[in-house]
Structure formats: structure tokens, C-alpha cells
Motif scaffolding. Structure first.
Motif, PDB file in Angstrom:
ATOM      1  N   PHE A  57      94.828  32.061  15.243  1.00  0.00           N
ATOM      2  CA  PHE A  57      95.446  32.901  14.220  1.00  0.00           C
ATOM      3  C   PHE A  57      94.891  32.589  12.834  1.00  0.00           C
ATOM      4  CE2 PHE A  57      99.563  33.606  16.852  1.00  0.00           C
ATOM      5  CZ  PHE A  57      98.882  34.536  17.633  1.00  0.00           C
ATOM      6  N   ALA A  58      94.377  31.354  12.652  1.00  0.00           N
ATOM      7  CA  ALA A  58      93.788  30.979  11.371  1.00  0.00           C
ATOM      8  C   ALA A  58      92.323  31.410  11.267  1.00  0.00           C
ATOM      9  CB  ALA A  58      93.895  29.479  11.156  1.00  0.00           C
ATOM     10  N   GLY A  59      91.812  32.041  12.329  1.00  0.00           N
ATOM     11  CA  GLY A  59      90.469  32.607  12.266  1.00  0.00           C
ATOM     12  C   GLY A  59      89.373  31.763  12.873  1.00  0.00           C
ATOM     13  N   LYS A  60      89.714  30.696  13.631  1.00  0.00           N
ATOM     14  CA  LYS A  60      88.698  29.868  14.262  1.00  0.00           C
ATOM     15  C   LYS A  60      88.564  30.233  15.744  1.00  0.00           C
ATOM     16  CE  LYS A  60      86.575  27.067  12.854  1.00  0.00           C
ATOM     17  NZ  LYS A  60      85.267  27.028  12.142  1.00  0.00           N
ATOM     18  N   TRP A  61      87.343  30.225  16.231  1.00  0.00           N
ATOM     19  CA  TRP A  61      87.079  30.501  17.648  1.00  0.00           C
ATOM     20  C   TRP A  61      87.395  29.246  18.445  1.00  0.00           C
ATOM     21  CZ3 TRP A  61      84.569  29.248  22.086  1.00  0.00           C
ATOM     22  CH2 TRP A  61      84.360  30.276  23.029  1.00  0.00           C
ATOM     23  N   CYS A  62      88.469  29.286  19.228  1.00  0.00           N
ATOM     24  CA  CYS A  62      88.849  28.081  19.979  1.00  0.00           C
ATOM     25  C   CYS A  62      89.596  28.444  21.250  1.00  0.00           C
ATOM     26  CB  CYS A  62      89.687  27.137  19.118  1.00  0.00           C
ATOM     27  SG  CYS A  62      91.259  27.817  18.598  1.00  0.00           S
ATOM     28  N   ASN A  63      89.677  27.481  22.166  1.00  0.00           N
ATOM     29  CA  ASN A  63      90.350  27.675  23.453  1.00  0.00           C
ATOM     30  C   ASN A  63      91.020  26.386  23.900  1.00  0.00           C
ATOM     31  OD1 ASN A  63      89.826  30.430  24.703  1.00  0.00           O
ATOM     32  ND2 ASN A  63      87.733  29.847  24.140  1.00  0.00           N
ATOM     33  N   ALA A  64      92.074  26.543  24.690  1.00  0.00           N
ATOM     34  CA  ALA A  64      92.683  25.439  25.435  1.00  0.00           C
ATOM     35  C   ALA A  64      92.811  25.931  26.867  1.00  0.00           C
ATOM     36  CB  ALA A  64      94.041  25.064  24.857  1.00  0.00           C
ATOM     37  N   ARG A  65      91.934  25.492  27.719  1.00  0.00           N
ATOM     38  CA  ARG A  65      91.845  26.027  29.080  1.00  0.00           C
ATOM     39  C   ARG A  65      92.718  25.219  30.027  1.00  0.00           C
ATOM     40  NH1 ARG A  65      87.080  29.254  28.524  1.00  0.00           N
ATOM     41  NH2 ARG A  65      85.990  28.656  26.596  1.00  0.00           N
ATOM     42  N   THR A  66      93.259  25.904  31.033  1.00  0.00           N
ATOM     43  CA  THR A  66      94.208  25.262  31.944  1.00  0.00           C
ATOM     44  C   THR A  66      93.609  24.916  33.300  1.00  0.00           C
ATOM     45  OG1 THR A  66      94.969  27.429  32.730  1.00  0.00           O
ATOM     46  CG2 THR A  66      96.143  26.473  30.855  1.00  0.00           C
ATOM     47  N   ASP A  67      92.475  25.509  33.642  1.00  0.00           N
ATOM     48  CA  ASP A  67      91.862  25.291  34.956  1.00  0.00           C
ATOM     49  C   ASP A  67      90.832  24.167  34.870  1.00  0.00           C
ATOM     50  OD1 ASP A  67      91.357  26.534  37.797  1.00  0.00           O
ATOM     51  OD2 ASP A  67      89.369  26.203  36.917  1.00  0.00           O
ATOM     52  N   TRP A  68      90.866  23.266  35.844  1.00  0.00           N
ATOM     53  CA  TRP A  68      89.965  22.108  35.809  1.00  0.00           C
ATOM     54  C   TRP A  68      88.513  22.546  35.853  1.00  0.00           C
ATOM     55  CZ3 TRP A  68      86.028  19.368  37.908  1.00  0.00           C
ATOM     56  CH2 TRP A  68      85.920  18.021  37.556  1.00  0.00           C
ATOM     57  N   ASP A  69      88.174  23.520  36.698  1.00  0.00           N
ATOM     58  CA  ASP A  69      86.791  23.992  36.789  1.00  0.00           C
ATOM     59  C   ASP A  69      86.332  24.606  35.468  1.00  0.00           C
ATOM     60  OD1 ASP A  69      86.471  23.179  39.416  1.00  0.00           O
ATOM     61  OD2 ASP A  69      87.220  25.069  40.235  1.00  0.00           O
ATOM     62  N   ASP A  70      87.247  25.341  34.804  1.00  0.00           N
ATOM     63  CA  ASP A  70      86.904  25.903  33.493  1.00  0.00           C
ATOM     64  C   ASP A  70      86.604  24.793  32.489  1.00  0.00           C
ATOM     65  OD1 ASP A  70      87.250  28.429  34.454  1.00  0.00           O
ATOM     66  OD2 ASP A  70      89.238  28.731  33.560  1.00  0.00           O
ATOM     67  N   LEU A  71      87.418  23.741  32.519  1.00  0.00           N
ATOM     68  CA  LEU A  71      87.198  22.621  31.610  1.00  0.00           C
ATOM     69  C   LEU A  71      85.864  21.930  31.893  1.00  0.00           C
ATOM     70  CD1 LEU A  71      90.798  21.090  31.624  1.00  0.00           C
ATOM     71  CD2 LEU A  71      89.673  22.170  29.677  1.00  0.00           C
ATOM     72  N   GLU A  72      85.533  21.806  33.170  1.00  0.00           N
ATOM     73  CA  GLU A  72      84.270  21.163  33.546  1.00  0.00           C
ATOM     74  C   GLU A  72      83.073  21.964  33.038  1.00  0.00           C
ATOM     75  OE1 GLU A  72      81.542  18.541  35.403  1.00  0.00           O
ATOM     76  OE2 GLU A  72      83.680  18.324  34.947  1.00  0.00           O
ATOM     77  N   VAL A  73      83.087  23.277  33.284  1.00  0.00           N
ATOM     78  CA  VAL A  73      81.986  24.131  32.825  1.00  0.00           C
ATOM     79  C   VAL A  73      81.921  24.137  31.301  1.00  0.00           C
ATOM     80  CG1 VAL A  73      81.137  26.510  32.728  1.00  0.00           C
ATOM     81  CG2 VAL A  73      82.005  25.578  34.885  1.00  0.00           C
ATOM     82  N   THR A  74      83.078  24.170  30.646  1.00  0.00           N
ATOM     83  CA  THR A  74      83.125  24.174  29.185  1.00  0.00           C
ATOM     84  C   THR A  74      82.509  22.911  28.611  1.00  0.00           C
ATOM     85  OG1 THR A  74      85.106  25.566  29.145  1.00  0.00           O
ATOM     86  CG2 THR A  74      84.664  24.243  27.190  1.00  0.00           C
ATOM     87  N   ALA A  75      82.877  21.757  29.159  1.00  0.00           N
ATOM     88  CA  ALA A  75      82.327  20.488  28.672  1.00  0.00           C
ATOM     89  C   ALA A  75      80.812  20.457  28.812  1.00  0.00           C
ATOM     90  CB  ALA A  75      82.959  19.324  29.425  1.00  0.00           C
ATOM     91  N   GLN A  76      80.315  20.985  29.926  1.00  0.00           N
ATOM     92  CA  GLN A  76      78.871  20.983  30.160  1.00  0.00           C
ATOM     93  C   GLN A  76      78.139  21.937  29.226  1.00  0.00           C
ATOM     94  OE1 GLN A  76      78.298  21.842  34.322  1.00  0.00           O
ATOM     95  NE2 GLN A  76      79.298  19.966  35.007  1.00  0.00           N
ATOM     96  N   SER A  77      78.816  23.015  28.786  1.00  0.00           N
ATOM     97  CA  SER A  77      78.139  24.041  27.986  1.00  0.00           C
ATOM     98  C   SER A  77      78.183  23.778  26.488  1.00  0.00           C
ATOM     99  CB  SER A  77      78.777  25.412  28.261  1.00  0.00           C
ATOM    100  OG  SER A  77      80.110  25.464  27.751  1.00  0.00           O
ATOM    101  N   MET A  78      78.977  22.823  26.051  1.00  0.00           N
ATOM    102  CA  MET A  78      79.107  22.572  24.611  1.00  0.00           C
ATOM    103  C   MET A  78      77.912  21.787  24.082  1.00  0.00           C
ATOM    104  SD  MET A  78      83.214  21.830  24.273  1.00  0.00           S
ATOM    105  CE  MET A  78      83.250  21.931  22.478  1.00  0.00           C
ATOM    106  N   SER A  79      77.677  21.933  22.776  1.00  0.00           N
ATOM    107  CA  SER A  79      76.514  21.304  22.148  1.00  0.00           C
ATOM    108  C   SER A  79      76.913  20.538  20.898  1.00  0.00           C
ATOM    109  CB  SER A  79      75.479  22.378  21.796  1.00  0.00           C
ATOM    110  OG  SER A  79      75.970  23.200  20.741  1.00  0.00           O
ATOM    111  N   GLY A  80      75.918  20.020  20.206  1.00  0.00           N
ATOM    112  CA  GLY A  80      76.166  19.170  19.046  1.00  0.00           C
ATOM    113  C   GLY A  80      76.792  19.856  17.857  1.00  0.00           C
ATOM    114  N   THR A  81      76.777  21.181  17.832  1.00  0.00           N
ATOM    115  CA  THR A  81      77.425  21.893  16.715  1.00  0.00           C
ATOM    116  C   THR A  81      78.904  22.149  16.975  1.00  0.00           C
ATOM    117  OG1 THR A  81      76.843  24.054  17.648  1.00  0.00           O
ATOM    118  CG2 THR A  81      75.269  23.041  16.108  1.00  0.00           C
ATOM    119  N   ASP A  82      79.366  21.858  18.204  1.00  0.00           N
ATOM    120  CA  ASP A  82      80.738  22.178  18.600  1.00  0.00           C
ATOM    121  C   ASP A  82      81.675  20.990  18.376  1.00  0.00           C
ATOM    122  OD1 ASP A  82      79.808  24.673  19.459  1.00  0.00           O
ATOM    123  OD2 ASP A  82      79.332  23.892  21.448  1.00  0.00           O
ATOM    124  N   LEU A  83      82.966  21.266  18.496  1.00  0.00           N
ATOM    125  CA  LEU A  83      83.995  20.242  18.310  1.00  0.00           C
ATOM    126  C   LEU A  83      84.976  20.283  19.473  1.00  0.00           C
ATOM    127  CD1 LEU A  83      85.609  18.139  16.608  1.00  0.00           C
ATOM    128  CD2 LEU A  83      86.726  20.081  15.475  1.00  0.00           C
TER     129      LEU A  83
END
Length: 259
Positions: free
Chosen positions: A143-169
Motif C-alpha cells: 500500500f506504501a508503493g513498494k513491490w513486495c510479497n510474503a509467500r505461504t507455499d514452501w516451493d514458492d519460497l524456495e524458487v523466490t530465494a533462488q531467483s533473488m539477486s544483490g539488488t533485492d531485499l
């Protein structure tokens, strides 16, 4: 037991953790060994011994005897939440809130808000009861205008962790800081040079050592059998402060909803 609480301010953070557990779970303590209590609280048996001595006892056995005598004089001090006086839980919540505020590191709050501002992508990692602060914080940041997610599925979290890079938080939330899946995600994120902010309970843990910024809330253990009744509201409090600082510094009044 209340007569021991004035000594709390003279104890180290780990010793305070032991005292809080004694106060909230006296019947459990009198049935366990010092080694078992140390494992439960992620402290050493030496910390248990120092706490006992600071309270005026020669050792753990003498403290357990005193606890047993207290319970016999005050049958209302049962372990089950249904028979606890509600005031004891009110005191626990108040203590968690006050200790979290007392130990608040304002510079870390500022640094965390700055990382939010600098990061084009933000992901929250939390499982079990620690998921809920993630969901709420992600919604507020969206709502404050930042692109963000809190995922509930373990597989989604695994893929997300693998896809993130040094510019991400990444925010990694775990009460113990020792949750196996969260540590797994943290190792993946660290290998990808992702900036990490950990949010844990007050005790030392492996997760905080891997993070760029470590935020810690004071949360007192409270269980009913296998049911974890420990409140995560200190985590919500810290995340709210980070988000408010981000909005305060980098959003205009019209964007943030401020007058």
C-alpha cells in the motif's frame, strides 16, 4: 515468585530469559533438569546456575525446591493457561512490549528503512506463527508503493530465494532464529548476495549472524502442551516502526496519507 522480579534489571539478557521462563512456567521447571531447561531456552547450564545464584540460591535444585513451596502456597500458579490468573499474561505482554522498546536500536530501524527505499524488490520469509507478521508487513508496504510479497507455499519460497539477486531485499522472520527452513532460505539468499534483515527473539541465534541487519524483539515463551502461545506482536511492532520510518523519510504527505 514476584519478589524475584526486582532482580531482573540486574541480570544479563540470557539470565532474564531464564527468569521469565521460571515466572511463566514454574510447574514445568520443577519437573525438569538444568540440562533440559538449558536446551529449551538455548542457553548454557552455566547461565542457569548464574541465574539461580543471582536470585539468592546455591543452585538449580534449591531454586526448584523454592518454586515448589511457592506453588503449594499459591495453587493458582498452575501451568495450564486456563488456570493462570489473567493478570500474569497481561504482565507477560507488558514485559515483552517494554523490553522490546527498551532494547530498540533506532539506528538499525533507520538502516532497515533505507534498504527498503533502495531495493526494487522485497520478499518476506516466515513460516508457522512467524508468517503472520510477514503477511501484514507486506500488505502495508504494498500500500506504501513498494513491490513486495510474503509467500505461504514452501516451493514458492524456495524458487523466490533462488531467483533473488544483490539488488533485492529479504526479511527473514523466525522467533528462534533456528528454524531449519528459514536457515535454508538464508543460505540461498546469502549465496546470491541478497541483502537480508533478520527479525528474531532475544536469544543469540544463527539467523542473525547471517543477516546484514538483525532486529530483535523480546518474546516470552508460553506453551500449552505442544501449542505455542508465545505472542509475535513485538515482531509486528518492529516491522511497523521500519515501515513508518520508510514512509516518513521517502513518501510525500499525500502518498503516505499523513495530514
Amino acid at each position: 515468585m514476584k519478589r524475584w522480579m526486582p532482580e531482573r534489571q540486574n541480570l544479563s539478557p540470557l539470565e532474564q530469559r531464564v527468569l521469565d521462563y521460571l515466572f511463566d512456567h514454574p510447574e514445568r521447571v520443577i519437573r525438569c533438569k538444568a540440562e533440559d531447561l538449558a536446551k529449551t531456552l538455548f542457553v548454557s547450564t552455566a547461565t542457569i546456575s548464574r541465574t539461580c545464584q543471582a536470585l539468592g540460591f546455591r543452585g538449580f535444585q534449591e531454586l526448584k525446591y523454592a518454586l515448589q513451596q511457592e506453588l503449594q502456597r499459591d495453587p493458582g500458579g498452575s501451568e495450564a493457561p486456563a488456570s493462570f490468573p489473567l493478570q500474569q499474561h497481561v504482565d507477560r505482554f507488558r514485559r515483552d512490549f517494554e523490553e522490546t522498546i527498551r532494547r530498540l536500536d533506532y539506528e538499525k530501524i533507520r538502516q532497515a528503512a533505507e534498504l527498503i527505499h533502495e531495493s526494487p524488490r522485497i520478499e518476506f520469509f516466515g513460516v508457522g506463527n512467524s508468517l503472520f507478521p510477514c503477511l501484514e508487513a507486506a500488505k502495508k508496504l504494498t500500500f506504501a508503493g513498494k513491490w513486495c510479497n510474503a509467500r505461504t507455499d514452501w516451493d514458492d519460497l524456495e524458487v523466490t530465494a533462488q531467483s533473488m539477486s544483490g539488488t533485492d531485499l529479504a526479511f527473514l522472520v523466525s522467533y528462534s532464529g533456528e528454524t531449519r527452513s528459514i536457515l535454508h532460505f538464508a543460505r540461498t539468499l546469502k549465496a546470491n548476495r541478497v541483502k537480508m534483515i533478520s527479525l528474531t527473539g532475544p536469544h543469540p541465534n544463527r539467523l542473525e549472524k547471517m543477516a546484514d541487519i538483525a532486529l530483535k524483539g523480546h518474546m516470552t515463551d508460553c506453551c500449552f502442551g505442544n501449542l505455542d502461545l508465545c505472542s509475535r506482536f513485538p515482531m509486528n511492532l518492529l516491522l511497523d516502526l521500519v515501515i513508518i520510518e520508510y514512509i516518513r523519510r521517502w513518501k510525500t504527505p499525500s502518498q503516505s496519507g499523513e495530514p
